[in-house]
Write an enzyme that holds these catalytic residues in place. Structure first.
Site, PDB file in Angstrom:
ATOM      1  CE  LYS A 123      57.763  47.304 136.221  1.00  0.00           C
ATOM      2  NZ  LYS A 123      57.904  46.191 135.325  1.00  0.00           N
ATOM      3  CE  LYS A 205      64.871  48.497 135.882  1.00  0.00           C
ATOM      4  NZ  LYS A 205      64.747  47.096 135.702  1.00  0.00           N
ATOM      5  CE  LYS A 208      62.718  44.078 128.434  1.00  0.00           C
ATOM      6  NZ  LYS A 208      62.044  43.655 129.663  1.00  0.00           N
TER       7      LYS A 208
HETATM    8  P1  ATP Z   1      60.543  46.656 132.500  1.00  0.00           P
HETATM    9  O1  ATP Z   1      60.900  48.054 132.133  1.00  0.00           O
HETATM   10  O2  ATP Z   1      59.429  46.075 131.691  1.00  0.00           O
HETATM   11  O3  ATP Z   1      60.374  46.451 133.983  1.00  0.00           O
HETATM   12  P2  ATP Z   1      63.315  45.923 132.385  1.00  0.00           P
HETATM   13  O4  ATP Z   1      64.010  46.610 131.283  1.00  0.00           O
HETATM   14  O5  ATP Z   1      63.508  46.462 133.768  1.00  0.00           O
HETATM   15  O6  ATP Z   1      61.771  45.766 132.082  1.00  0.00           O
HETATM   16  P3  ATP Z   1      63.362  43.041 132.813  1.00  0.00           P
HETATM   17  O7  ATP Z   1      62.756  42.223 131.779  1.00  0.00           O
HETATM   18  O8  ATP Z   1      62.577  43.280 134.075  1.00  0.00           O
HETATM   19  O9  ATP Z   1      63.850  44.445 132.281  1.00  0.00           O
HETATM   20  O10 ATP Z   1      64.770  42.415 133.224  1.00  0.00           O
HETATM   21  C1  ATP Z   1      65.505  41.410 132.544  1.00  0.00           C
HETATM   22  C2  ATP Z   1      66.859  41.290 133.178  1.00  0.00           C
HETATM   23  O11 ATP Z   1      67.626  42.466 132.899  1.00  0.00           O
HETATM   24  C3  ATP Z   1      66.844  41.175 134.713  1.00  0.00           C
HETATM   25  O12 ATP Z   1      67.824  40.256 135.127  1.00  0.00           O
HETATM   26  C4  ATP Z   1      67.176  42.540 135.185  1.00  0.00           C
HETATM   27  O13 ATP Z   1      67.793  42.527 136.451  1.00  0.00           O
HETATM   28  C5  ATP Z   1      68.149  43.010 134.106  1.00  0.00           C
HETATM   29  N1  ATP Z   1      68.131  44.466 133.974  1.00  0.00           N
HETATM   30  C6  ATP Z   1      67.056  45.231 133.650  1.00  0.00           C
HETATM   31  N2  ATP Z   1      67.403  46.526 133.578  1.00  0.00           N
HETATM   32  C7  ATP Z   1      68.731  46.584 133.884  1.00  0.00           C
HETATM   33  C8  ATP Z   1      69.677  47.639 133.982  1.00  0.00           C
HETATM   34  N3  ATP Z   1      69.346  48.896 133.750  1.00  0.00           N
HETATM   35  N4  ATP Z   1      70.953  47.345 134.295  1.00  0.00           N
HETATM   36  C9  ATP Z   1      71.325  46.059 134.508  1.00  0.00           C
HETATM   37  N5  ATP Z   1      70.477  45.001 134.440  1.00  0.00           N
HETATM   38  C10 ATP Z   1      69.210  45.257 134.134  1.00  0.00           C
END
Ligand code: ATP
Ligand code: LTN
Length: 341
Positions: A123, A205, A208
């Site tokens: 980040k 990955k 969002k």
């Molecule tokens: P950001 O992009 O704002 O970092 P994010 O999409 O990575 O957000 P988080 O809110 O950080 O999502 O994660 C919520 C949950 O979803 C966590 O348990 C995280 O491990 C899971 N998660 C996030 N992205 C993935 C993915 N691509 N595959 C599987 N699990 C995921």
């Protein structure tokens, strides 16, 4: 006496804690890696879930979007099956103990440990103009979330495992200095779906906050959008639907999604699509995703149109969360030597 209070709440069942950031619309990655399991876990565990909105401001947010994302995510999680009658489901910033324990734990977390966190490194490369102290000390806040509720198991996707490991280290360090205070938690990673990759770049990955909208399936995407996104998903030049372990290919990613929704093994999927090519497979994956998301989308519409109900649920939950977490905070403060009021 105090120590018992946390345990009393646990009764016989193990306690689960997890949280998600309202940093944007929920993706298929969030759903398969985390939320789908949360709703299944409610049946057998004492579950506590939160919207981690204090974490979200480590990246600058537009106030209007932030509010909208938070309330929509609350409604969407209910639509995904989080049942506020079975689980405690609150908004982190409504429960002040989180920020307070986070500050305390900051003082038991080493600079070197935080510097090694992959998410911080990623980040701070992504948001070069705002590498703030919160982004750096974020895992101490996450540790506070977990330790306040004496959680045993933390269901998260693969990317959060490192933060849960750090939480264990912090808890063990604190217990080592002051005697048993915190339950030492463990990460609980699903067998499939733990790492859903971007549809445009299968090496990173699905996230969002990704800028390319074609890279992500959002839970509220329309059927047409879902079909288009899967048709455009990046795959290699091959034609055979085959899982290649250890490789981050687009086809592996699609197989992972299909397997999680359809409850089929990779062998079964390979047989099902033998000689059929990528096009047919992509359509099948899209159709499976649409069918599985449809009931969630319908329930989401109902919940989001009843703001009063949502407010009632998150207010009640915050009161209970405060009651539980205040006990743990007080216990930790006493051990440190604060004069506790
Ligand atoms: P950001 O992009 O704002 O970092 P994010 O999409 O990575 O957000 P988080 O809110 O950080 O999502 O994660 C919520 C949950 O979803 C966590 O348990 C995280 O491990 C899971 N998660 C996030 N992205 C993935 C993915 N691509 N595959 C599987 N699990 C995921
Ligand atoms: N950091 C997590 C969200 C999160 C969390 C938690 C997950 C905040 N507090 C406690 C599990 C337990 C994330 O960004 N996915």
């Amino acid at each position: 006496m105090e120590a018992k209070k946390g345990n009393e709440y646990k009764k016989n069942k193990e306690t689960i804690f997890s949280a998600i950031q309202p940093s944007g619309a929920m993706t298929l990655g969030n759903y398969l890696g985390a939320i789908k399991n949360w709703s299944e876990l409610q049946e057998n565990y004492k579950c506590i879930f939160a919207l981690a909105d204090l974490h979200t401001i480590t990246v600058r947010q537009n106030p209007e979007n932030f509010r909208k994302n938070t309330i929509e995510l609350y409604a969407l999680l209910l639509a995904c099956g989080i049942n506020p009658e079975k689980s405690l489901f609150f908004i982190q910033s409504h429960v002040h103990t989180h920020s307070e324990l986070a500050w305390i734990l900051d003082c038991y977390t080493q600079f070197g440990e935080l510097s090694r966190m992959t998410q911080f490194k990623d980040k701070s490369k992504k948001y070069t103009d705002n590498i703030n102290a919160g982004l750096f000390s974020y895992p101490a806040l996450m540790a506070a979330d977990i330790l306040l509720y004496g959680a045993d198991l933390i269901p998260v996707g693969e990317d959060q495992k490192q933060h849960v490991e750090l939480t264990r280290n912090i808890a063990q360090r604190f217990n080592g200095i002051y005697g048993e205070t915190f339950v030492v938690p463990e990460a609980f990673i699903p067998k499939t779906g733990a790492r859903i990759m971007s549809l445009q770049n299968p090496k990173s990955k699905m996230s969002k906050s990704e800028l390319n909208p074609n890279a992500c399936i959002f839970l509220t995407d329309s059927q047409d959008t879902i079909i288009k996104k899967f048709k455009r998903a990046v795959t290699d030049s091959g034609t055979q639907v085959k899982f290649t372990p250890e490789e981050k290919t687009g086809i592996n990613n699609l197989m992972n999604i299909y397997s999680t929704f359809e409850n089929k093994t990779f062998d079964e999927i390979e047989k099902e699509f033998e000689g059929k090519g990528y096009g047919v497979f992509k359509t099948a994956v899209a159709e499976s995703v649409i069918a599985n998301l449809l009931p969630i989308q319908e329930k989401f519409k109902e919940y989001i149109s009843d703001k009063e109900y949502l407010q009632k649920k998150y207010r009640q939950s915050a009161i209970t969360a405060l009651e539980i977490s205040e006990n743990t905070l007080k216990r930790a403060k006493e051990k440190i030597g604060f004069i506790v009021n």
